[in-house]
Scaffold this motif. Structure first.
Motif, PDB file in Angstrom:
ATOM      1  N   GLY A  25       0.844  -1.187   0.000  1.00  5.69           N
ATOM      2  CA  GLY A  25       0.000   0.000   0.000  1.00  5.69           C
ATOM      3  C   GLY A  25       0.879   1.236   0.000  1.00  5.69           C
ATOM      4  O   GLY A  25       1.806   1.355  -0.798  1.00  5.69           O
ATOM      5  N   ASP A  26       0.622   2.133   0.929  1.00  6.23           N
ATOM      6  CA  ASP A  26       1.426   3.348   1.058  1.00  6.23           C
ATOM      7  C   ASP A  26       2.664   2.999   1.882  1.00  6.23           C
ATOM      8  O   ASP A  26       2.594   2.849   3.100  1.00  6.23           O
ATOM      9  CB  ASP A  26       0.608   4.451   1.732  1.00  6.23           C
ATOM     10  N   LYS A  27       3.786   2.859   1.220  1.00  2.00           N
ATOM     11  CA  LYS A  27       5.023   2.421   1.870  1.00  2.00           C
ATOM     12  C   LYS A  27       5.474   3.362   2.982  1.00  2.00           C
ATOM     13  O   LYS A  27       6.223   2.960   3.860  1.00  2.00           O
ATOM     14  CB  LYS A  27       6.128   2.241   0.839  1.00  2.00           C
ATOM     15  N   ARG A  28       5.004   4.589   2.962  1.00  2.81           N
ATOM     16  CA  ARG A  28       5.360   5.526   4.040  1.00  2.81           C
ATOM     17  C   ARG A  28       4.812   5.067   5.380  1.00  2.81           C
ATOM     18  O   ARG A  28       5.246   5.530   6.430  1.00  2.81           O
ATOM     19  CB  ARG A  28       4.817   6.928   3.734  1.00  2.81           C
ATOM     20  N   TYR A  29       3.864   4.113   5.369  1.00  4.10           N
ATOM     21  CA  TYR A  29       3.246   3.607   6.584  1.00  4.10           C
ATOM     22  C   TYR A  29       3.482   2.103   6.751  1.00  4.10           C
ATOM     23  O   TYR A  29       2.718   1.426   7.420  1.00  4.10           O
ATOM     24  CB  TYR A  29       1.753   3.941   6.588  1.00  4.10           C
ATOM     25  N   SER A  30       4.532   1.612   6.153  1.00  6.26           N
ATOM     26  CA  SER A  30       4.913   0.208   6.281  1.00  6.26           C
ATOM     27  C   SER A  30       6.145   0.106   7.172  1.00  6.26           C
ATOM     28  O   SER A  30       7.110   0.849   6.981  1.00  6.26           O
ATOM     29  CB  SER A  30       5.252  -0.374   4.901  1.00  6.26           C
ATOM     30  N   LEU A 111       8.651   2.174  18.822  1.00  9.65           N
ATOM     31  CA  LEU A 111       9.400   2.453  17.591  1.00  9.65           C
ATOM     32  C   LEU A 111       8.584   3.336  16.656  1.00  9.65           C
ATOM     33  O   LEU A 111       9.099   4.313  16.096  1.00  9.65           O
ATOM     34  CB  LEU A 111       9.781   1.143  16.889  1.00  9.65           C
ATOM     35  N   TRP A 112       7.322   3.018  16.506  1.00 13.59           N
ATOM     36  CA  TRP A 112       6.445   3.846  15.687  1.00 13.59           C
ATOM     37  C   TRP A 112       6.297   5.250  16.272  1.00 13.59           C
ATOM     38  O   TRP A 112       6.298   6.236  15.534  1.00 13.59           O
ATOM     39  CB  TRP A 112       5.066   3.191  15.527  1.00 13.59           C
ATOM     40  N   HIS A 113       6.158   5.336  17.578  1.00 17.13           N
ATOM     41  CA  HIS A 113       6.053   6.640  18.230  1.00 17.13           C
ATOM     42  C   HIS A 113       7.268   7.500  17.891  1.00 17.13           C
ATOM     43  O   HIS A 113       7.138   8.670  17.519  1.00 17.13           O
ATOM     44  CB  HIS A 113       5.918   6.460  19.745  1.00 17.13           C
ATOM     45  N   ARG A 114       8.445   6.921  18.012  1.00 17.07           N
ATOM     46  CA  ARG A 114       9.672   7.659  17.698  1.00 17.07           C
ATOM     47  C   ARG A 114       9.684   8.085  16.231  1.00 17.07           C
ATOM     48  O   ARG A 114       9.988   9.231  15.908  1.00 17.07           O
ATOM     49  CB  ARG A 114      10.900   6.819  18.014  1.00 17.07           C
ATOM     50  N   HIS A 115       9.347   7.167  15.343  1.00 18.88           N
ATOM     51  CA  HIS A 115       9.351   7.484  13.908  1.00 18.88           C
ATOM     52  C   HIS A 115       8.356   8.599  13.576  1.00 18.88           C
ATOM     53  O   HIS A 115       8.699   9.555  12.875  1.00 18.88           O
ATOM     54  CB  HIS A 115       9.035   6.222  13.086  1.00 18.88           C
ATOM     55  N   PRO A 120       6.301  14.360  11.526  1.00 21.22           N
ATOM     56  CA  PRO A 120       4.917  14.811  11.748  1.00 21.22           C
ATOM     57  C   PRO A 120       4.123  14.969  10.453  1.00 21.22           C
ATOM     58  O   PRO A 120       2.890  14.908  10.484  1.00 21.22           O
ATOM     59  CB  PRO A 120       5.098  16.151  12.472  1.00 21.22           C
ATOM     60  N   GLU A 121       4.804  15.130   9.334  1.00 19.84           N
ATOM     61  CA  GLU A 121       4.102  15.243   8.055  1.00 19.84           C
ATOM     62  C   GLU A 121       3.331  13.966   7.723  1.00 19.84           C
ATOM     63  O   GLU A 121       2.291  14.019   7.054  1.00 19.84           O
ATOM     64  CB  GLU A 121       5.080  15.602   6.928  1.00 19.84           C
ATOM     65  N   LYS A 122       3.788  12.837   8.200  1.00 21.68           N
ATOM     66  CA  LYS A 122       3.077  11.577   7.965  1.00 21.68           C
ATOM     67  C   LYS A 122       1.767  11.542   8.744  1.00 21.68           C
ATOM     68  O   LYS A 122       0.757  11.062   8.245  1.00 21.68           O
ATOM     69  CB  LYS A 122       3.949  10.378   8.341  1.00 21.68           C
ATOM     70  N   VAL A 123       1.799  12.037   9.966  1.00 17.95           N
ATOM     71  CA  VAL A 123       0.579  12.090  10.777  1.00 17.95           C
ATOM     72  C   VAL A 123      -0.405  13.069  10.141  1.00 17.95           C
ATOM     73  O   VAL A 123      -1.601  12.781  10.026  1.00 17.95           O
ATOM     74  CB  VAL A 123       0.900  12.493  12.231  1.00 17.95           C
ATOM     75  N   ILE A 148      -1.192   4.176  13.319  1.00 18.07           N
ATOM     76  CA  ILE A 148      -1.467   5.355  12.486  1.00 18.07           C
ATOM     77  C   ILE A 148      -2.842   5.921  12.813  1.00 18.07           C
ATOM     78  O   ILE A 148      -3.026   7.138  12.883  1.00 18.07           O
ATOM     79  CB  ILE A 148      -1.347   5.016  10.981  1.00 18.07           C
ATOM     80  N   ARG A 149      -3.824   5.055  13.058  1.00 19.60           N
ATOM     81  CA  ARG A 149      -5.178   5.499  13.417  1.00 19.60           C
ATOM     82  C   ARG A 149      -5.140   6.346  14.697  1.00 19.60           C
ATOM     83  O   ARG A 149      -5.691   7.443  14.738  1.00 19.60           O
ATOM     84  CB  ARG A 149      -6.110   4.304  13.614  1.00 19.60           C
ATOM     85  N   VAL A 150      -4.479   5.849  15.727  1.00 19.88           N
ATOM     86  CA  VAL A 150      -4.385   6.585  16.996  1.00 19.88           C
ATOM     87  C   VAL A 150      -3.654   7.907  16.788  1.00 19.88           C
ATOM     88  O   VAL A 150      -4.115   8.965  17.234  1.00 19.88           O
ATOM     89  CB  VAL A 150      -3.694   5.732  18.089  1.00 19.88           C
ATOM     90  N   ALA A 151      -2.526   7.865  16.105  1.00 21.33           N
ATOM     91  CA  ALA A 151      -1.730   9.085  15.894  1.00 21.33           C
ATOM     92  C   ALA A 151      -2.503  10.115  15.080  1.00 21.33           C
ATOM     93  O   ALA A 151      -2.473  11.312  15.397  1.00 21.33           O
ATOM     94  CB  ALA A 151      -0.410   8.744  15.211  1.00 21.33           C
ATOM     95  N   ALA A 152      -3.214   9.681  14.043  1.00 20.73           N
ATOM     96  CA  ALA A 152      -3.955  10.611  13.190  1.00 20.73           C
ATOM     97  C   ALA A 152      -5.163  11.204  13.909  1.00 20.73           C
ATOM     98  O   ALA A 152      -5.462  12.385  13.762  1.00 20.73           O
ATOM     99  CB  ALA A 152      -4.405   9.907  11.912  1.00 20.73           C
ATOM    100  N   ARG A 153      -5.839  10.408  14.699  1.00 18.13           N
ATOM    101  CA  ARG A 153      -7.068  10.877  15.357  1.00 18.13           C
ATOM    102  C   ARG A 153      -6.809  11.598  16.674  1.00 18.13           C
ATOM    103  O   ARG A 153      -7.533  12.525  17.023  1.00 18.13           O
ATOM    104  CB  ARG A 153      -8.005   9.701  15.602  1.00 18.13           C
TER     105      ARG A 153
END
Length: 173
Positions: A25-30, A111-115, A120-123, A148-153
């Motif tokens: 899918g969107d590799k920026r979120y893999s 690890l995701w939190h750090r990334h 922040p542009e990904k969020v 990603i759902r938690v971070a975005a919302r």
């Protein structure tokens, strides 16, 4: 077991836009394509996570493919090596996967939190989507689509409670 995998960055279902959070899918979120530094080593989230696994009677995995190989060979995962700490595996009630408070799951979320804190542009990009999908999730308790759902919302800092015990363990050293 087959998975319905949508190839592309997102899909539209009715009036919902669904971000594809996986390697097809969107590799920026893999986790295979998101890099972060942990314990002095910069690597993909997936490699950090998989290399932390310790299997009974098997060598330490040197990369994500070795960890998956040991699992396919029927080697039982008995621990996580996170930094200089070896921590036990916590299974879910069914014994089919990890519990949400498992040390490795906490490490994955950290690890995701750090990334995401560093990107922040990904969020911000993810906020335009209604849903977040990872067709490879199976019974994994908290995959990248969940992160990603938690971070975005709710914002990246809303991930902190998910790995607070692990953070506390390393903060008290």
């Amino acid at each position: 077991m087959s998975h319905r995998v949508f190839v592309g960055e997102f899909r539209v279902e009715g009036d919902k836009r669904i971000l594809q959070c996986h390697s097809r899918g969107d590799k920026r979120y893999s986790p295979f394509f998101c890099y972060v530094k942990a314990f002095g080593t910069k690597d993909s989230i997936e490699n950090h996570y998989q290399c932390a696994k310790r299997f009974e009677g098997c060598p330490d995995p040197g990369n994500w493919t070795a960890a998956r190989y040991w699992k396919r060979q029927g080697c039982k995962q008995i621990a996580w090596q996170i930094g200089d700490r070896q921590l036990p595996v916590k299974s879910n009630e069914q014994g089919t996967s990890f519990a949400i408070d498992d040390w490795g799951i906490q490490y994955y979320i950290a690890l995701w939190h750090r990334h995401l804190s560093q990107h922040p542009e990904k969020v911000e990009w993810a906020r335009q989507f209604d849903e977040f999908e990872d067709p490879f999730k199976r019974d994994f308790p908290f995959c990248q689509a969940d992160v990603i759902r938690v971070a975005a919302r709710e914002g990246v800092e809303a991930l902190l409670p998910y790995f607070a015990p692990l953070k506390q363990l390393f903060d008290t050293k």
